[in-house]
Motif scaffolding. Structure first.
Motif, PDB file in Angstrom:
ATOM      1  N   GLY A 170     -17.127   9.803 -14.296  1.00  0.00           N
ATOM      2  CA  GLY A 170     -16.178   9.447 -13.253  1.00  0.00           C
ATOM      3  C   GLY A 170     -15.225   8.333 -13.646  1.00  0.00           C
ATOM      4  N   GLU A 171     -15.634   7.482 -14.567  1.00  0.00           N
ATOM      5  CA  GLU A 171     -14.796   6.361 -15.002  1.00  0.00           C
ATOM      6  C   GLU A 171     -13.459   6.839 -15.556  1.00  0.00           C
ATOM      7  N   ALA A 172     -13.458   8.018 -16.161  1.00  0.00           N
ATOM      8  CA  ALA A 172     -12.261   8.522 -16.833  1.00  0.00           C
ATOM      9  C   ALA A 172     -11.177   9.004 -15.876  1.00  0.00           C
ATOM     10  N   VAL A 173     -11.517   9.243 -14.608  1.00  0.00           N
ATOM     11  CA  VAL A 173     -10.522   9.795 -13.683  1.00  0.00           C
ATOM     12  C   VAL A 173     -10.283   8.899 -12.472  1.00  0.00           C
ATOM     13  N   ILE A 174     -10.688   7.650 -12.568  1.00  0.00           N
ATOM     14  CA  ILE A 174     -10.407   6.713 -11.477  1.00  0.00           C
ATOM     15  C   ILE A 174      -8.889   6.527 -11.374  1.00  0.00           C
ATOM     16  N   GLY A 175      -8.370   6.716 -10.179  1.00  0.00           N
ATOM     17  CA  GLY A 175      -6.937   6.577  -9.954  1.00  0.00           C
ATOM     18  C   GLY A 175      -6.152   7.860 -10.135  1.00  0.00           C
ATOM     19  N   ALA A 176      -6.815   8.935 -10.572  1.00  0.00           N
ATOM     20  CA  ALA A 176      -6.116  10.211 -10.782  1.00  0.00           C
ATOM     21  C   ALA A 176      -5.926  10.944  -9.461  1.00  0.00           C
ATOM     22  N   GLU A 177      -4.971  11.877  -9.434  1.00  0.00           N
ATOM     23  CA  GLU A 177      -4.748  12.704  -8.255  1.00  0.00           C
ATOM     24  C   GLU A 177      -5.827  13.784  -8.159  1.00  0.00           C
ATOM     25  N   MET A 178      -5.851  14.495  -7.041  1.00  0.00           N
ATOM     26  CA  MET A 178      -6.909  15.480  -6.797  1.00  0.00           C
ATOM     27  C   MET A 178      -6.883  16.631  -7.801  1.00  0.00           C
ATOM     28  N   ALA A 179      -5.691  17.142  -8.156  1.00  0.00           N
ATOM     29  CA  ALA A 179      -5.607  18.293  -9.070  1.00  0.00           C
ATOM     30  C   ALA A 179      -6.232  17.991 -10.426  1.00  0.00           C
ATOM     31  N   PRO A 180      -5.866  16.883 -11.101  1.00  0.00           N
ATOM     32  CA  PRO A 180      -6.530  16.590 -12.377  1.00  0.00           C
ATOM     33  C   PRO A 180      -8.009  16.269 -12.235  1.00  0.00           C
ATOM     34  N   ILE A 181      -8.410  15.719 -11.090  1.00  0.00           N
ATOM     35  CA  ILE A 181      -9.841  15.454 -10.887  1.00  0.00           C
ATOM     36  C   ILE A 181     -10.622  16.767 -10.829  1.00  0.00           C
ATOM     37  N   LEU A 182     -10.096  17.737 -10.079  1.00  0.00           N
ATOM     38  CA  LEU A 182     -10.779  19.026  -9.966  1.00  0.00           C
ATOM     39  C   LEU A 182     -10.829  19.755 -11.308  1.00  0.00           C
ATOM     40  N   SER A 183      -9.722  19.701 -12.062  1.00  0.00           N
ATOM     41  CA  SER A 183      -9.719  20.369 -13.365  1.00  0.00           C
ATOM     42  C   SER A 183     -10.626  19.636 -14.349  1.00  0.00           C
ATOM     43  N   TYR A 184     -10.738  18.332 -14.191  1.00  0.00           N
ATOM     44  CA  TYR A 184     -11.650  17.534 -15.018  1.00  0.00           C
ATOM     45  C   TYR A 184     -13.103  17.958 -14.771  1.00  0.00           C
ATOM     46  N   LEU A 185     -13.462  18.101 -13.491  1.00  0.00           N
ATOM     47  CA  LEU A 185     -14.803  18.576 -13.149  1.00  0.00           C
ATOM     48  C   LEU A 185     -15.072  19.956 -13.753  1.00  0.00           C
ATOM     49  N   ALA A 186     -14.083  20.840 -13.651  1.00  0.00           N
ATOM     50  CA  ALA A 186     -14.231  22.183 -14.215  1.00  0.00           C
ATOM     51  C   ALA A 186     -14.389  22.125 -15.731  1.00  0.00           C
ATOM     52  N   GLY A 187     -13.597  21.258 -16.375  1.00  0.00           N
ATOM     53  CA  GLY A 187     -13.643  21.152 -17.830  1.00  0.00           C
ATOM     54  C   GLY A 187     -14.974  20.662 -18.344  1.00  0.00           C
ATOM     55  N   PHE A 188     -15.499  19.573 -17.765  1.00  0.00           N
ATOM     56  CA  PHE A 188     -16.757  19.062 -18.313  1.00  0.00           C
ATOM     57  C   PHE A 188     -17.941  19.936 -17.919  1.00  0.00           C
ATOM     58  N   THR A 189     -17.843  20.647 -16.799  1.00  0.00           N
ATOM     59  CA  THR A 189     -18.914  21.578 -16.441  1.00  0.00           C
ATOM     60  C   THR A 189     -18.937  22.768 -17.401  1.00  0.00           C
ATOM     61  N   LEU A 190     -17.771  23.285 -17.704  1.00  0.00           N
ATOM     62  CA  LEU A 190     -17.673  24.436 -18.615  1.00  0.00           C
ATOM     63  C   LEU A 190     -18.164  24.100 -20.014  1.00  0.00           C
ATOM     64  N   ILE A 191     -17.721  22.965 -20.565  1.00  0.00           N
ATOM     65  CA  ILE A 191     -18.101  22.634 -21.935  1.00  0.00           C
ATOM     66  C   ILE A 191     -19.588  22.320 -22.041  1.00  0.00           C
ATOM     67  N   GLN A 192     -20.128  21.659 -21.010  1.00  0.00           N
ATOM     68  CA  GLN A 192     -21.559  21.357 -21.054  1.00  0.00           C
ATOM     69  C   GLN A 192     -22.400  22.617 -20.924  1.00  0.00           C
ATOM     70  N   PHE A 193     -21.954  23.538 -20.091  1.00  0.00           N
ATOM     71  CA  PHE A 193     -22.668  24.810 -19.980  1.00  0.00           C
ATOM     72  C   PHE A 193     -22.650  25.537 -21.331  1.00  0.00           C
ATOM     73  N   GLY A 194     -21.499  25.515 -21.990  1.00  0.00           N
ATOM     74  CA  GLY A 194     -21.390  26.181 -23.290  1.00  0.00           C
ATOM     75  C   GLY A 194     -22.302  25.563 -24.335  1.00  0.00           C
ATOM     76  N   ILE A 195     -22.312  24.229 -24.415  1.00  0.00           N
ATOM     77  CA  ILE A 195     -23.167  23.538 -25.392  1.00  0.00           C
ATOM     78  C   ILE A 195     -24.645  23.825 -25.106  1.00  0.00           C
ATOM     79  N   ALA A 196     -25.026  23.717 -23.837  1.00  0.00           N
ATOM     80  CA  ALA A 196     -26.426  23.963 -23.462  1.00  0.00           C
ATOM     81  C   ALA A 196     -26.822  25.408 -23.744  1.00  0.00           C
TER      82      ALA A 196
END
Length: 221
Positions: free
Chosen positions: A153-179
């Motif tokens: 969450g530290e990386a998106v403090i102050g960001a707008e909603m659209a980049p926050i949502l895409s950020y959540l999608a990005g780290f969820t996708l990459i972690q699922f792939g690695i796992a």
């Protein structure tokens, strides 16, 4: 036939030793580079649009080696559980919750210490043949996800909603792939060598070693 079985056994043992050496050397080396590496692909700058948010989400769990190694560990542990996908799912869902808590200014104390401790703990689980029951693993995965997500969450403090949502999608996708990749590798090793293969045990040892480096860094930092 005896010769063929002997050759197959020797081949399996050689692969296990190779995996053990590679995992122990690679993860330990990565861990020692931690102080020199950033935790964010944009150098701490909050993403300003959907694409930046998504790319930042993809990058953070990879560049942040404590997160990356933990996701490998949870994938290998999932390989040993009949329904290990639930452990991974619990981690991914609570990681998003943890990020939301950070953005809502809810404080989770000693998050870096807990994250480092989670790497040590999940690595240690790989050292032993006996698994914890599925419910307990799901609960531990969920707790770990909460703290890892809080750090994200530290990386998106102050960001707008659209980049926050895409950020959540990005780290969820990459972690699922690695796992998922780690889980498939773990299953392939377990199919070749029943019980607790040397390769899995040494992977756990390497993950523990990396976690101890992270823990030391957090304590003295």
């Amino acid at each position: 036939m005896a010769i063929l079985r002997s050759t197959s056994t020797q081949s399996t043992q050689s692969l296990n030793r190779l995996w053990a050496v590679v995992s122990l050397t690679g993860l330990s080396w990565l861990a020692t580079t931690l102080p020199a590496m950033a935790h964010h692909p944009f150098g701490g700058k909050a993403p300003t649009n959907f694409v930046e948010g998504f790319l930042s989400g993809l990058g953070h769990p990879v560049i942040g080696l404590d997160h990356f190694i933990f996701v490998i560990a949870i994938g290998l542990i999932a390989a040993r559980q009949a329904r290990g996908i639930f452990v991974v799912a619990a981690f991914l869902l609570t990681a998003m919750l943890g990020t939301s808590l950070h953005l809502a200014s809810v404080n989770l104390p000693a998050s870096e210490l807990v994250i480092a401790g989670s790497v040590v703990a999940f690595g240690a689980m790989l050292l032993f043949e006996k698994n914890l029951n599925l419910l307990m693993m799901v609960q531990l995965g969920a707790i770990a996800g909460l703290f890892h997500g809080y750090a994200y969450g530290e990386a998106v403090i102050g960001a707008e909603m659209a980049p926050i949502l895409s950020y959540l999608a990005g780290f969820t996708l990459i972690q699922f792939g690695i796992a998922a990749v780690a889980q498939q590798i773990g299953r392939a090793i377990l199919q070749r060598t029943p019980g607790q293969p040397t390769a899995i045990r040494f992977s756990g040892l390497a993950i523990c070693a990396a976690g101890l480096v992270f823990l030391t860094t957090s304590l003295v930092g």
